[in-house]
Design a protein around this motif. Structure first.
Motif, mmCIF file in Angstrom:
data_model
loop_
_atom_site.group_PDB
_atom_site.id
_atom_site.type_symbol
_atom_site.label_atom_id
_atom_site.label_comp_id
_atom_site.label_asym_id
_atom_site.label_seq_id
_atom_site.Cartn_x
_atom_site.Cartn_y
_atom_site.Cartn_z
ATOM 1 N N LEU A 1 0.813 -1.209 0.000
ATOM 2 C CA LEU A 1 0.000 0.000 0.000
ATOM 3 C C LEU A 1 0.852 1.267 0.000
ATOM 4 O O LEU A 1 0.573 2.216 -0.730
ATOM 5 C CB LEU A 1 -0.932 0.010 1.221
ATOM 6 N N ILE A 2 1.903 1.294 0.828
ATOM 7 C CA ILE A 2 2.718 2.513 0.894
ATOM 8 C C ILE A 2 3.434 2.745 -0.432
ATOM 9 O O ILE A 2 3.633 3.892 -0.850
ATOM 10 C CB ILE A 2 3.727 2.462 2.070
ATOM 11 N N SER A 3 3.805 1.673 -1.117
ATOM 12 C CA SER A 3 4.447 1.811 -2.416
ATOM 13 C C SER A 3 3.499 2.467 -3.421
ATOM 14 O O SER A 3 3.884 3.361 -4.186
ATOM 15 C CB SER A 3 4.898 0.441 -2.933
ATOM 16 N N LEU A 4 2.222 2.038 -3.410
ATOM 17 C CA LEU A 4 1.228 2.634 -4.300
ATOM 18 C C LEU A 4 0.953 4.092 -3.931
ATOM 19 O O LEU A 4 0.843 4.955 -4.805
ATOM 20 C CB LEU A 4 -0.078 1.828 -4.230
ATOM 21 N N ILE A 5 0.847 4.360 -2.638
ATOM 22 C CA ILE A 5 0.556 5.724 -2.188
ATOM 23 C C ILE A 5 1.692 6.668 -2.573
ATOM 24 O O ILE A 5 1.465 7.779 -3.060
ATOM 25 C CB ILE A 5 0.299 5.739 -0.667
ATOM 26 N N GLY B 1 3.977 10.801 -6.505
ATOM 27 C CA GLY B 1 5.119 11.141 -7.354
ATOM 28 C C GLY B 1 6.455 10.936 -6.685
ATOM 29 O O GLY B 1 7.478 11.465 -7.138
ATOM 30 N N ILE B 2 6.479 10.161 -5.625
ATOM 31 C CA ILE B 2 7.721 9.890 -4.896
ATOM 32 C C ILE B 2 8.330 8.609 -5.457
ATOM 33 O O ILE B 2 7.698 7.551 -5.451
ATOM 34 C CB ILE B 2 7.464 9.743 -3.388
ATOM 35 N N SER B 3 9.545 8.686 -5.941
ATOM 36 C CA SER B 3 10.200 7.539 -6.569
ATOM 37 C C SER B 3 10.590 6.488 -5.536
ATOM 38 O O SER B 3 10.614 6.759 -4.330
ATOM 39 C CB SER B 3 11.457 7.992 -7.308
ATOM 40 N N ASP B 4 10.910 5.294 -6.029
ATOM 41 C CA ASP B 4 11.357 4.226 -5.135
ATOM 42 C C ASP B 4 12.611 4.651 -4.379
ATOM 43 O O ASP B 4 12.771 4.347 -3.196
ATOM 44 C CB ASP B 4 11.641 2.946 -5.927
ATOM 45 N N GLU B 5 13.521 5.365 -5.071
ATOM 46 C CA GLU B 5 14.759 5.810 -4.420
ATOM 47 C C GLU B 5 14.458 6.799 -3.299
ATOM 48 O O GLU B 5 15.030 6.724 -2.209
ATOM 49 C CB GLU B 5 15.687 6.464 -5.450
ATOM 50 N N GLU B 6 13.529 7.723 -3.581
ATOM 51 C CA GLU B 6 13.139 8.691 -2.556
ATOM 52 C C GLU B 6 12.446 7.999 -1.394
ATOM 53 O O GLU B 6 12.609 8.381 -0.239
ATOM 54 C CB GLU B 6 12.217 9.756 -3.150
ATOM 55 N N MET B 7 11.646 6.977 -1.694
ATOM 56 C CA MET B 7 10.934 6.267 -0.646
ATOM 57 C C MET B 7 11.916 5.599 0.295
ATOM 58 O O MET B 7 11.754 5.634 1.520
ATOM 59 C CB MET B 7 10.000 5.206 -1.248
ATOM 60 N N VAL B 8 12.955 4.990 -0.270
ATOM 61 C CA VAL B 8 13.968 4.339 0.556
ATOM 62 C C VAL B 8 14.661 5.360 1.451
ATOM 63 O O VAL B 8 14.936 5.121 2.626
ATOM 64 C CB VAL B 8 15.007 3.609 -0.317
ATOM 65 N N LYS B 9 14.904 6.574 0.883
ATOM 66 C CA LYS B 9 15.556 7.622 1.668
ATOM 67 C C LYS B 9 14.655 8.132 2.786
ATOM 68 O O LYS B 9 15.093 8.365 3.901
ATOM 69 C CB LYS B 9 15.896 8.806 0.746
ATOM 70 N N LYS B 10 13.378 8.286 2.452
ATOM 71 C CA LYS B 10 12.457 8.905 3.396
ATOM 72 C C LYS B 10 12.032 7.953 4.512
ATOM 73 O O LYS B 10 11.811 8.374 5.639
ATOM 74 C CB LYS B 10 11.201 9.392 2.660
ATOM 75 N N LEU B 11 11.903 6.680 4.163
ATOM 76 C CA LEU B 11 11.342 5.747 5.127
ATOM 77 C C LEU B 11 12.127 4.444 5.149
ATOM 78 O O LEU B 11 12.426 3.873 4.118
ATOM 79 C CB LEU B 11 9.887 5.418 4.771
#
Length: 346
Positions: A169-173, A178-188
């Motif tokens: 779910l968080i990946s879809l959200i 517009g948050i990339s996978d790379e940004e997601m890894v950085k943020k969370l």
């Protein structure tokens, strides 16, 4: 407001023995008569089928417009849900003296507890809870000395299934934002550096039968300190959301759905695009207990959360919230009478 003892020092009242509601649990409802409460039209929040080809857009739209949706075909096995319900039912059916052996006290996170919201109010809630953060083995050994492993296995499997669903779910959200996978890894990061394990957090809730339901409240109005929360209810009645125009609206959830509601951290990350919607639980039942199982999906406390403003957007965005360390946010929210978002607004 009267000052209550620290939350961990409060002893839960054995609500199953109460014949009349004590003054400590009587809540004023000046804006709501019993007739108004009973006649309020139940609201159906958006239903999202996880197998729908347009699931990304459906989730994003529901988060923007409601801050909440119902998820069906979510992949949590019905048999596992039924077994988990059995564990919860057995737990809360234990004698009060037995449950008190696992009482959540200052310095601990797991175990039998009252609603943490209690510290913000001068009245008690018609509720008893049990926190399961990671493994419940230490507490379950006290509750079921000869059969604890079976209960632990069920609870831990349920946590892991919910964690896997939350990851999807968080990946879809984030993709919708517009948050990339790379940004997601950085943020969370969902791995706790202290343990090397994913953060798993369940709150088991029980709302015992009440002789005078109109006088009490199950859970007072609040927002969740999470990215989002996934809620399974054993019965349909009780949960309400706050609508700015119409006030408190009772929900009509589907029996086959998980309720997903946006928490404070996603409101911050989305820069207000999603709202962490205030909600509460009212008591309607006089004969049977109502239970729910809430999975709180939030990042470890060492991380820093801030609004995501698209750097290459045609219309540059300005952050409307200050960034904050997750651990600090819990403190800020507690100091601001459970309204942490307001304290971060720029």
């Amino acid at each position: 407001m009267a000052e209550l003892p620290p939350i961990g020092l409060l002893t839960p009242l054995d609500l199953s023995t109460v014949e009349t509601v004590p003054e400590s649990h009587v809540w004023p409802h000046p804006d709501e008569s019993s007739e108004k409460i009973e006649s309020a039209k139940m609201v159906s929040i958006p239903v999202v089928d996880f197998n729908d080809d347009n699931v990304l857009e459906l989730i994003g739209k529901a988060c923007e417009e409601w801050g909440m949706f119902q998820l069906i075909n979510h992949g949590i096995p019905k048999t596992l849900t039924a077994e988990t319900e059995e564990v919860v039912r057995c737990l809360f059916a234990l004698p009060q003296s037995q449950k008190m052996k696992t009482l959540n006290v200052p310095g601990t996170v797991n175990g039998y507890c009252m609603a943490r919201l209690t510290k913000h109010h001068d009245k008690m809630m018609w509720h008893e809870g049990f926190n399961v953060i990671g493994s419940p083995v230490d507490d379950f050994k006290k509750l079921w000395p000869s059969d604890y492993q079976r209960f632990c296995d069920i609870m831990e499997e349920y946590q892991l299934k919910m964690k896997a669903l939350a990851d999807k779910l968080i990946s879809l959200i984030f993709k919708f934002l517009g948050i990339s996978d790379e940004e997601m890894v950085k943020k969370l990061s969902y791995i706790d550096p202290a343990t090397g394990k994913p953060h798993l957090a369940l709150r088991l809730n029980s709302y015992p039968p009440c002789p005078e339901p109109s006088k009490v409240i199950g859970l007072a109005a609040h927002t969740d300190t999470s990215l989002f929360t996934m809620l399974h209810q054993t019965r349909r009645e009780g949960l309400q959301i706050l609508n700015e125009k119409e006030g408190w609206l009772p929900l009509a959830p589907r029996s086959d759905a998980l309720i997903i509601n946006i928490g404070d951290f996603l409101q911050i990350i989305s820069n207000g695009r999603f709202s962490s919607i205030p909600h509460r639980v009212m008591i309607r039942e006089t004969e049977k207990p109502t239970m729910s199982i809430a999975y709180f999906f939030h990042p470890p406390r060492h991380l820093y959360i801030s609004p995501y403003c698209k750097p290459l957007s045609e219309t540059p965005q300005t952050p409307i919230y200050k960034g904050v360390n997750v651990k600090e946010y819990f403190v800020i929210k507690a100091k601001n009478n459970a309204n942490g978002i307001a304290a971060l607004t720029i």
